[in-house]
Design an enzyme around this catalytic site. Structure first.
Site, mmCIF file in Angstrom:
data_model
loop_
_atom_site.group_PDB
_atom_site.id
_atom_site.type_symbol
_atom_site.label_atom_id
_atom_site.label_comp_id
_atom_site.label_asym_id
_atom_site.label_seq_id
_atom_site.Cartn_x
_atom_site.Cartn_y
_atom_site.Cartn_z
ATOM 1 N N HIS A 157 0.848 -1.201 0.000
ATOM 2 C CA HIS A 157 0.000 0.000 0.000
ATOM 3 C C HIS A 157 0.872 1.235 0.000
ATOM 4 C CE1 HIS A 157 -2.776 -3.074 1.372
ATOM 5 N NE2 HIS A 157 -3.781 -2.233 1.350
ATOM 6 N N LEU A 158 0.695 2.103 -0.995
ATOM 7 C CA LEU A 158 1.459 3.345 -1.052
ATOM 8 C C LEU A 158 0.683 4.503 -0.426
ATOM 9 C CD1 LEU A 158 2.833 2.945 -4.684
ATOM 10 C CD2 LEU A 158 3.853 2.189 -2.533
ATOM 11 N N ARG A 159 -0.602 4.309 -0.265
ATOM 12 C CA ARG A 159 -1.497 5.264 0.412
ATOM 13 C C ARG A 159 -1.786 6.535 -0.387
ATOM 14 N NH1 ARG A 159 -3.728 1.776 3.824
ATOM 15 N NH2 ARG A 159 -2.493 1.330 5.695
ATOM 16 N N HIS A 180 -9.048 -11.118 -2.366
ATOM 17 C CA HIS A 180 -8.943 -11.466 -0.947
ATOM 18 C C HIS A 180 -10.221 -12.208 -0.595
ATOM 19 C CE1 HIS A 180 -5.971 -8.154 -0.799
ATOM 20 N NE2 HIS A 180 -5.423 -8.911 0.119
ATOM 21 N N ASP A 218 2.622 -7.161 1.931
ATOM 22 C CA ASP A 218 1.353 -6.597 2.408
ATOM 23 C C ASP A 218 1.609 -5.344 3.257
ATOM 24 O OD1 ASP A 218 -1.580 -7.779 4.244
ATOM 25 O OD2 ASP A 218 -1.353 -6.320 2.633
#
Lengths: 424, 169, 334
Positions: A63-65, A180, A306
């Site tokens: 996740h790079l946000r 997921h 993750d």
């Protein structure tokens, strides 16, 4: 720029290579291994003696946000963390703000990543609009805009019919789905694996069936529709068994596991530390063993970080009120090497799970050191003893129980497309 | 030598002194209150010797100590028992050893939570002359000075005798 | 791996004394016995004319209730006042938290008030533990109930009831009946009973109301009330929340009562001298028959008085432990 990497032990599982060889790079590609090409004059020589040279690591979930949650992380900060961890290619999930369900957002992320110029960012598009599980997204457009797969990013798809239609549509255009497995009802309100630790801590529980039921659903629908399916970050032993059975039946399914689930289990929640609050939850010892076994046997072909940076406020509250996730880009390699120490994998297999394995999942020509491919390279010192500290981490997030832990194996240099993007 | 003190003999002397003290002040109907534990044993004897009519009172001062947060709670606390009203009565408070005076202060605080006595007379077997507060007994058996690190204890109830302990440094 | 201190150790000073009371889990038999003995003396005191002692005089006790509960809060308030403390009641549930203030920020604002003790009730499991880790070290935290995790003072007042009316724990069979899954009281009771060496601990409930892994805690699970009550010495009935029916845990109140309600008939299956307890408030005709609740074997009303005594004991012990800890630290600094 001509670069020679000399004196290192080259391990390239895709090509079954494990030898002390020099590597020659020119114009962003690998031009030779072993002996130098005629007339090659290096502009830069990298001394890799005592170190291992392998393909740049490929992380299927980080996740790079950005866009949306830049308080927690940015493309710049998290890419820096990636290449410091030897990760030269990563997939970022569509759970951005706005959601990655439009070509504009896909292009925005890729442009920003190019500007930052550190890691190769492969966006994952949203499978449904807004990740709401209702309408199909513009799958083909997203794929053409650079999305390597479509994902649900932990947002459960309640309607089975919608899921089936998504798969049928994706199968039509050979789009890869990275899902997921998460049953909305059984997960609702829970924050920890439903077992003895959960009982003692009085936390609302999430039973194993919250994952296995949806794994089964996805597998059977994938079998029916013929879609290419990848299951993300499995947490239960039973899920591994279901995937293995499906693979044996010929279903086109792959699976990955996130590195924390191979070392931690629900017992670690003792003390209510929010560091251990993850989604899916850390399950019990048998599940941890089952995931390790799934890796060793080849049912699981990739290990991902993750990586989920969190701001302090998100983690500083009573357990159930905290946000799940931990950072992992910079600890991915040393922890994977610990699996070699623990005799779960050989060194070659371990590197494969971080390179050729994820590349094969994505169906991309990456993760190997053949002549003519993009020179994405990770050089690491397998003996180096170090710790990740608050001062040295490049990620905006500090949320990891492995912070300050003793680690063995450290990246010394990373190259993307023949350019050095990180030096220790 | 403290151990050679005949406590019972001292008690007789103290009973006499107390009687005279009370007579001088025209106190005819006192109530006796002993401070647990040593003071209670002494109070029982005095109660008999003086032929007091009212029942004997018992004070446990554990909850009134001024140092409880430093030495911790004493879990074995028995409740105080004052089977009479103290309001306007003449109380005779009896303890075994007076050292700093803080026990007596605690006892006075507790006593006054029960009501307002007309007067309080303090009786002690031993005064160690180590006052930290301006509290003196009205009737004392003996005064004694201890060497540093020494502690004296009344043991009983039968026979009542004193033992000397050396506190470890 | 950095790990936060686990609640069972966090509540003790270096010398093993109580400085917070967060949970009965992991507490030693000696510590629990000390709480019971201290509470005993407060019970005796509470029946006398002078009920107040100066143990906490000059100290400020703040009732921090993020979850409403007039009953529990009143008993804590009474206990603190009987120890001569100054009491402040903060019903946070209705103010700042609703405005979105984080727990951490609320705590920082409260610290400015320089209190000595917080009595905390919160809907999140682990909240008391979190607060104990985020306030200045000399503030004592008493857990008045955190999510489903623990309600240690209730657990101990139940132990005090058993101790005063039944004596030796090792000879006793104790049954806890009802919604164990959602009950912090049940969890605290189970840990305390184990530590005190109870002969046998039973839980009786349908599967939907049982959490996983109870057997690993040394508890015998029964689905049948008649079987579970056979020869028990202590019956503890838990309150059934009415929403369990609407959220698909149970079909109806009437079915629950017919299967798990403690009636006079069912009570006869237990030992003739068995005592009946309930943390309250009771739901007559749902978990317990009126005649049983009001009957001679019921100690339900006595539990309230014991609750005040236990809370006085725990508050004085924790205040003592904290003060001694602070003094010890000051010594080492010097």
């Amino acid at each position: 720029m001509k670069i020679q990497i000399t004196g290192g032990r080259v391990i390239d599982p895709a090509n079954q290579l494990d030898a002390h060889q020099d590597l020659y790079i020119s114009a962003g590609k690998i031009v030779a291994l072993g002996s130098s090409p005629a007339g090659f004059v290096a502009d830069q020589v990298i001394d890799a003696s005592g170190q291992i040279v392998c393909p740049g690591l490929i992380d299927l979930q980080a996740h790079l946000r950005e866009p949306g949650d830049t308080r927690k992380g940015t493309i710049a900060s998290e890419s820096a963390a990636a290449v410091a961890g030897g990760v030269t290619t990563l997939c970022c999930p569509p759970s951005t703000l706005p959601v990655l369900d439009s070509t504009a957002v896909a292009r925005l992320i890729q442009d920003k990543a190019d500007q930052v110029g550190l890691a190769r960012v492969l966006p994952l598009g949203a499978l449904t609009r807004g990740l709401e599980g209702g309408q199909l997204s513009n799958m083909v457009a997203l794929q053409e805009a650079g999305c390597v797969a479509l994902a649900n990013a932990r947002h459960p798809i309640a309607s089975t019919q919608t899921l089936m239609r998504c798969m049928e549509y994706a199968a039509t255009f050979d789009v890869l789905l990275m899902l997921h497995a998460k049953d909305a009802d059984l997960t609702a309100g829970g924050c920890a694996h439903d077992g003895i630790t959960c009982t003692r801590l009085g936390l609302p529980g999430i039973p194993e069936t919250a994952e296995t039921l949806d794994v089964a659903r996805c597998l059977l629908l994938a079998e029916q529709t013929g879609v290419r399916l990848h299951l993300c970050q499995l947490s239960a032993q039973r899920s591994v068994q279901l995937v293995r059975d499906a693979q044996q039946r010929g279903v086109a399914v792959t699976a990955d596991v996130a590195i924390p689930y191979l070392f931690l289990c629900d017992e670690d929640l003792d003390g209510f530390s929010s560091d251990y609050h993850l989604d899916p939850p850390l399950r019990d010892r048998c599940d941890m063993a089952g995931l390790r076994e799934g890796l060793a046997s080849g049912v699981i072909t990739a290990i991902c970080s993750d990586h989920q940076p969190q701001d302090a406020a998100a983690k500083e509250a009573p357990f159930a009120s905290t946000e799940p996730g931990m950072i992992g880009l910079e600890t991915l390699l040393p922890l994977t090497l610990r699996l070699v120490e623990d005799n779960v994998l050989t060194l070659d297999e371990a590197i494969r799970k971080l390179t050729a394995g994820p590349a094969a999942v994505l169906g991309l020509d990456l993760g190997h050191l053949s002549v003519g491919v993009s020179a994405d390279i990770c050089i690491f010192d397998p003996q180096a003893q170090w710790s990740l500290t608050q001062a040295t981490t490049r990620s905006k997030g500090l949320n990891s129980p492995f912070m300050d832990a003793a680690l063995t194996g450290q990246v010394t240099c990373s190259l993307l497309k023949g350019r050095v993007v990180y030096t220790r | 030598m403290p151990e050679s003190i005949d406590v019972h003999a001292q008690l007789s002397v103290m009973a006499e002194r107390l009687q005279r003290y009370l007579q001088t002040r025209n106190i005819n109907d006192p109530v006796l209150v002993g401070i647990r534990t040593g003071g209670v044993w002494l109070a029982e004897k005095l109660h008999k010797q003086l032929g007091v009519e009212s029942a004997l009172g018992i004070l446990d001062i554990s909850f009134y100590r001024d140092d409880f947060t430093r030495v911790g709670m004493n879990p074995k606390v028995m409740p105080s028992n004052l089977p009479f009203t103290t309001e306007d009565r003449h109380v005779v408070l009896i303890d075994d050893v007076i050292m700093s005076g803080r026990t007596i202060r605690a006892a006075l605080n507790e006593l006054f939570d029960y009501g307002r006595p007309a007067s309080v007379t303090l009786v002690a077997l031993l005064d160690l002359e180590a006052h930290e507060l301006p509290i003196r007994a009205d009737v004392v058996g003996m005064t004694l000075t201890l060497a540093p690190g020494q502690q004296i204890k009344l043991c009983g109830p039968d026979p009542l005798h004193l033992t000397l302990e050396q506190r470890k440094p | 791996m950095t790990k936060l201190t686990d609640p069972t150790q966090l509540q003790l000073t270096a010398g093993g004394e109580l400085r917070h009371f967060l949970t009965t889990e992991g507490a030693s038999r000696e510590l629990l016995r000390e709480i019971l003995t201290t509470a005993d003396s407060f019970v005796d005191m509470n029946s006398q004319s002078v009920k107040k002692v100066p143990l906490l005089r000059g100290k400020t006790v703040v009732n921090l209730f993020f979850e409403n509960s007039t009953r529990t809060r009143s008993t804590f308030e009474l206990a603190a006042k009987r120890l001569s403390a100054d009491v402040l009641n903060l019903d946070i549930g209705t103010s700042s938290a609703k405005k979105g203030e984080t727990l951490k920020d609320t705590l920082q604002n409260l610290q400015a008030m320089a209190s000595d003790m917080f009595v905390v009730r919160h809907h999140d499991s682990g909240a008391a533990h979190f607060i104990a880790q985020h306030v200045t070290p000399d503030v004592a935290i008493i857990n008045a109930g955190d999510g489903r995790h623990a309600h240690p003072t209730q657990g101990m007042l139940d132990m005090l009831t058993i101790h005063r009316h039944k004596g030796d724990f090792s000879a006793l069979k104790v049954a806890i009946v009802g919604d164990i899954l959602h009950s912090r009281v049940a969890r605290s009771e189970i840990h305390a009973l184990r530590a005190l060496g109870a002969g046998e601990i039973r839980v009786i409930a349908p599967k939907t109301l049982l959490p996983r892994g109870l057997e690993a805690l040394g508890v015998k699970v029964y689905f049948d009330l008649a079987q579970g009550l056979k020869d028990v010495d202590v019956v503890i009935m838990l309150r059934l929340q009415l929403e369990r029916m609407s959220s698909a845990f149970l079909p109806s109140q009437s079915e629950f009562y017919s299967l798990y309600g403690l009636t006079r008939e069912r009570l006869k299956l237990a030992h003739p001298d068995a005592i009946v307890m309930h943390p309250g408030p009771i739901n007559r005709g749902v978990e317990i028959e009126s005649e049983v609740a009001d009957g001679c074997q019921s100690l339900i009303l006595k539990q309230v008085g014991y609750g005040i005594a236990v809370r006085m004991a725990v508050m004085s012990m924790a205040m003592s432990g904290q003060t001694r800890q602070a003094a010890a630290l000051a010594e080492t600094v010097r």
